[in-house]
Motif scaffolding. Structure first.
Motif: not given
Length: 296
Positions: A47, A276, A291, A295
C-alpha cells in the motif's frame, strides 16, 4: 503513516490472528515476528509502494510509529524468507477476507487475464531462473510483446479476489481458466454468473461451465448471432481492477526473479487489494476499491 492505514493494519491484525492463523503446536522456538504481524507488514509494504524488501525494512527501522507497532523485526533476508514460506497463509487470508464481504455472495463474478512482465532484455531471459515458467506473450492493450507470465483473476464486482493463478502466456486462456475453475469448484454457487471476455468462447468451454452450474456471460463475436451484445459497460469493471493492480499496487514492478519470488509478490498485491476492499466494507466507504486513504 496515515491514521487510515494504521486503522486498517490494526483491524487486519485482529482478524488474521482470530480467524486465519492456527496456534503453533509442537517443539521449536517460536518466531519473534508472528504470522499475523507478517501479513500486516506485507500489506503495508504494498500500500505504501515499497517494491523492494530492503527499502521497506530500512523505512520501518527509521520510523518510530512503525517500530511501536512492530517491535520485533527481522532483517531483509529473514523477512523475504518468511514471506515465501507464508505463501499458503497469504492465499488463505485472501479467501477469508473475501468470504467476510457481502459481494462474495453476489450472483455475478468477473474474470480476465493480464500480463505480468518478468524481464525486459534478452540477457535477462537467458539467465533468469523463471525459464520453463515464463514465456513470450502479446499484450493487446499496449500493442507489444513481453516476456513473463499471465495473471488469471476471478473476482467480484467490487474487485475482491476470489481465485487466481499465474500461467505461461503461451497456454490457451480457456484451458487455464477451465483448470482454475475446476480446482476451485467448491467456491462456485448454484446460480453463479461469470462475466468473461469474448476470447473465452467455444462449445467445450461452454459445456464445462454449465457442468459446474456456472452461467458464462461474454460479449458476442463478430461471426455469431446476437446474444449479449458487446457488454462494454460492465466489461470495464475488470479492466479497472487490473488498472488498480498495476498502477496503485505495482503489479508490473514486482521485481521477482524466481518462481517463488514472483508468486509471493503477486499474491502480496492481491492480499493488499483484498484487505483494502474488506476494510472499506467494514467502515462503509462508498467506493470499495478506493485505496487512496492508505497509500501515504
Amino acid at each position: 503513516m496515515s491514521k487510515d492505514l494504521d486503522t486498517l493494519l490494526t483491524a487486519l491484525y485482529v482478524f488474521v490472528d482470530d480467524c486465519v492463523v492456527l496456534p503453533r503446536t509442537g517443539r521449536g522456538r517460536r518466531p519473534e515476528l508472528t504470522d499475523s504481524e507478517l501479513i500486516c507488514l506485507a500489506v503495508g509494504q504494498v500500500l505504501l509502494r515499497f517494491d523492494g524488501e530492503r527499502r521497506w525494512i530500512r523505512h520501518i527501522h527509521s520510523a518510530p510509529q512503525w517500530r511501536s507497532m512492530f517491535p520485533r523485526l527481522p532483517g531483509q533476508s529473514g523477512y523475504n524468507k518468511r514471506l515465501r514460506t507464508a505463501y499458503p497463509l497469504v492465499c488463505k487470508t485472501i479467501l477469508a477476507l473475501a468470504a467476510c464481504c457481502p459481494s462474495f455472495f453476489d450472483d455475478l463474478w468477473i474474470t480476465d487475464a493480464t500480463p505480468v512482465p518478468c524481464g525486459m532484455s534478452k540477457e535477462t531471459v537467458k539467465r533468469s531462473e523463471l525459464s520453463g515458467h515464463a514465456n513470450y506473450g502479446y499484450c493487446a492493450s499496449h500493442s507489444r510483446w513481453y516476456w513473463g507470465l499471465k495473471l488469471y483473476l476471478v473476482c467480484t464486482g467490487d474487485g475482491m479476489p476470489i481465485m487466481w493463478c499465474l500461467a505461461d502466456p503461451k497456454i490457451g486462456e480457456r484451458e487455464v481458466l477451465a483448470a482454475l475453475l475446476d480446482n476451485n469448484h467448491h467456491l462456485i454457487g448454484e446460480r453463479q454468473i461469470l462475466l468473461a471476455d469474448k476470447g473465452f468462447s467455444g462449445e467445450e468451454f461452454q459445456a464445462l461451465t454449465e457442468s459446474m452450474t456456472l452461467r458464462l456471460l461474454r460479449p458476442d463475436r463478430k461471426d455469431e448471432t446476437y446474444r449479449n451484445g458487446n457488454l462494454g459497460g460492465v466489461r470495464q469493471w475488470i479492466e479497472s481492477v487490473n488498472q488498480t493492480l498495476k498502477n496503485q499496487l505495482g503489479l508490473e514492478r514486482h521485481a521477482g526473479r524466481t518462481p517463488a519470488g514472483v508468486f509471493i509478490r503477486v499474491a502480496q498485491r492481491l492480499l493488499a487489494l483484498a484487505a483494502g476492499i474488506w476494510h472499506n466494507w467494514q467502515t462503509g466507504v462508498t467506493s470499495k476499491r478506493s485505496l487512496i486513504a492508505f497509500d501515504h
